[in-house]
Design an enzyme around this catalytic site. Sequence first.
Site, PDB file in Angstrom:
ATOM      1  N   ASP A   1      16.303  50.193  91.350  1.00  0.00           N
ATOM      2  CA  ASP A   1      16.970  50.518  92.621  1.00  0.00           C
ATOM      3  C   ASP A   1      18.346  49.868  92.742  1.00  0.00           C
ATOM      4  O   ASP A   1      18.787  49.536  93.845  1.00  0.00           O
ATOM      5  CB  ASP A   1      16.106  50.102  93.828  1.00  0.00           C
TER       6      ASP A   1
ATOM      7  N   GLN B   1      14.336  52.399  86.317  1.00  0.00           N
ATOM      8  CA  GLN B   1      13.809  51.061  86.657  1.00  0.00           C
ATOM      9  C   GLN B   1      14.845  49.998  86.251  1.00  0.00           C
ATOM     10  O   GLN B   1      16.023  50.290  86.271  1.00  0.00           O
ATOM     11  CB  GLN B   1      12.429  50.808  86.014  1.00  0.00           C
TER      12      GLN B   1
ATOM     13  N   GLY C   1      21.154  51.344  92.147  1.00  0.00           N
ATOM     14  CA  GLY C   1      22.201  52.336  92.432  1.00  0.00           C
ATOM     15  C   GLY C   1      22.663  53.051  91.164  1.00  0.00           C
ATOM     16  O   GLY C   1      23.797  53.532  91.094  1.00  0.00           O
ATOM     17  N   LYS C   2      21.765  53.144  90.192  1.00  0.00           N
ATOM     18  CA  LYS C   2      22.142  53.766  88.915  1.00  0.00           C
ATOM     19  C   LYS C   2      22.509  55.235  89.080  1.00  0.00           C
ATOM     20  O   LYS C   2      23.426  55.727  88.434  1.00  0.00           O
ATOM     21  CB  LYS C   2      20.985  53.645  87.907  1.00  0.00           C
TER      22      LYS C   2
ATOM     23  N   GLY D   1      13.641  57.121  91.341  1.00  0.00           N
ATOM     24  CA  GLY D   1      14.215  57.917  92.422  1.00  0.00           C
ATOM     25  C   GLY D   1      15.699  57.621  92.437  1.00  0.00           C
ATOM     26  O   GLY D   1      16.137  56.645  93.029  1.00  0.00           O
ATOM     27  N   HIS D   2      16.468  58.432  91.715  1.00  0.00           N
ATOM     28  CA  HIS D   2      17.898  58.174  91.599  1.00  0.00           C
ATOM     29  C   HIS D   2      18.649  58.970  92.664  1.00  0.00           C
ATOM     30  O   HIS D   2      18.619  60.191  92.685  1.00  0.00           O
ATOM     31  CB  HIS D   2      18.380  58.501  90.179  1.00  0.00           C
TER      32      HIS D   2
HETATM   33  P1  IMP Z   1       4.864  52.200  87.865  1.00  0.00           P
HETATM   34  O1  IMP Z   1       6.109  52.369  87.079  1.00  0.00           O
HETATM   35  O2  IMP Z   1       4.639  53.272  88.898  1.00  0.00           O
HETATM   36  O3  IMP Z   1       3.656  51.954  87.015  1.00  0.00           O
HETATM   37  O4  IMP Z   1       5.020  50.852  88.733  1.00  0.00           O
HETATM   38  C1  IMP Z   1       5.092  49.562  88.123  1.00  0.00           C
HETATM   39  C2  IMP Z   1       6.051  48.658  88.886  1.00  0.00           C
HETATM   40  O5  IMP Z   1       7.379  49.141  88.714  1.00  0.00           O
HETATM   41  C3  IMP Z   1       5.816  48.617  90.396  1.00  0.00           C
HETATM   42  O6  IMP Z   1       6.148  47.326  90.869  1.00  0.00           O
HETATM   43  C4  IMP Z   1       6.798  49.628  90.937  1.00  0.00           C
HETATM   44  O7  IMP Z   1       7.160  49.368  92.272  1.00  0.00           O
HETATM   45  C5  IMP Z   1       7.968  49.390  89.990  1.00  0.00           C
HETATM   46  N1  IMP Z   1       8.829  50.577  89.838  1.00  0.00           N
HETATM   47  C6  IMP Z   1       8.561  51.697  89.134  1.00  0.00           C
HETATM   48  N2  IMP Z   1       9.590  52.551  89.198  1.00  0.00           N
HETATM   49  C7  IMP Z   1      10.527  51.960  89.955  1.00  0.00           C
HETATM   50  C8  IMP Z   1      11.839  52.339  90.358  1.00  0.00           C
HETATM   51  O8  IMP Z   1      12.358  53.409  90.003  1.00  0.00           O
HETATM   52  N3  IMP Z   1      12.510  51.451  91.132  1.00  0.00           N
HETATM   53  C9  IMP Z   1      11.980  50.250  91.484  1.00  0.00           C
HETATM   54  N4  IMP Z   1      10.761  49.850  91.120  1.00  0.00           N
HETATM   55  C10 IMP Z   1      10.043  50.697  90.361  1.00  0.00           C
END
Ligand code: IMP
Length: 431
Positions: free
Chosen positions: A13, A225, A15-16, A40-41
């Site tokens: 998150d 991520q 801001g990519k 979620g970009h």
């Molecule tokens: P998963 O990727 O859904 O298995 O989640 C694993 C961890 O990564 C959790 O703490 C999620 O909140 C975090 N996470 C997964 N995708 C994102 C993202 O795009 N932004 C921020 N955190 C993420």
Amino acid sequence: MPAISVFGAQWGDEGKGKIIDRMSREADMVVRYQGGANAGHTVVVRGEKFVLHLVPSGVLHPGKINVIANGVAVDPLVLLQEIEGLRARGVDLGPHSLRLSGGAHVILDVHKRIDLLAERWRGEGRIGTTGRGIGPCYADKAARTGIRVADWLDLELFRTRLQASLAEKNALLERVHGEAPIRIEELMDRHAAARQALAPFVVDTGAEVRAAWRARKTILFEGAQGVMLDLDHGTYPYVTSSSTGTGGIASGVGFPPSWIDRSYGISKAYCTRVGEGPFPTEDDGADGERIREVGQEYGATTGRPRRCGWFDAVAVRYALELNGATGWMVTNLDVLSAFDEIKVATSYDVPARGLKQRSDYPGSVVTLDQVVPNYESHPGWHDDLTATRRYEDLPRRARDYVEWLERLVGFPVVLLSVGPERDQVIPRMAL
Ligand code: IMP
């Protein structure tokens, strides 16, 4: 022409989406290489907000090739919905502009169900996943029971592999979780339309990306991520299930690491995290609340309020070094205008190990919940930065803050972002 990696230097998150969208103007190809619809970009174009989950963030510029490479975990139903949603909003999206790897692994309903059930099973130890089936899909990939897009397109192969997979998964659902099993025909029916619609997008993406490089095209690799959520180098087990940094490109695309010319990390001017797990600079008092409200820190995929806190120089320095960053970009600088005093963690103490004032990241020897950050403060500036476009027009204190972060982290800040819109950026150095 360059191959450029852009990755998250915190817990996601950062801001990519906005940065990739901007850099795509100069690029020919934008490539997602890991993660899935957990991302979620967000890109804001003239007040209109687009949240991209699987489709690369180059899609809002016509004429670019957007690639979903083999390392991505693809939920075909989500992808189709996203493509249709974008088309309905006037985005020119078809096999001419979007490519999907036949080697990418498919996320099925069963993965999402197991993701949620596993979280419930973990209780207090839950990870706080996005529930998008990411972990169970990558687990199947590693266990060699996964279904790739190419297998999914071949009806008979899909059925055979699904039968084998569901035999085990249904036993788990019924006997461990006391849940109803998944019926194979129902699942296959749900996928029939998506298979037909997505088939024209499927190619050997690795070959295409390498050919683009040979043809001297500009290629952007879009990380999802962040490094602190990396499966190997993040705050394990509170991580996602993929290699989120530049290191993920080689296997997630089939692109030689020696062909990557530059790599840029993105971080906020403060720090956020969603889900569970250690977050040394988290502020659960008034300052964290203020960051959340001013920065509108709510998840783009799940809507969850993000945990908020101050910039962590130890973690960002680690993330940039790990990825051999050419430089980094600082987003949401405008949010800090709300503060009289801005804090930054400049080192950690690790009392259990008798360590004090350490600026090296200790994550592989202790868990981060064992560290106590040491803070230093910087005076705020209070001016509205959202209309500033030139570095020299920033208030003195804001520039001092940026240059202080740069010294602490040891990598040059090449660009600043001061709002969600495409043009709300302050370039500082050539990319
Ligand atoms: P998963 O990727 O859904 O298995 O989640 C694993 C961890 O990564 C959790 O703490 C999620 O909140 C975090 N996470 C997964 N995708 C994102 C993202 O795009 N932004 C921020 N955190 C993420």
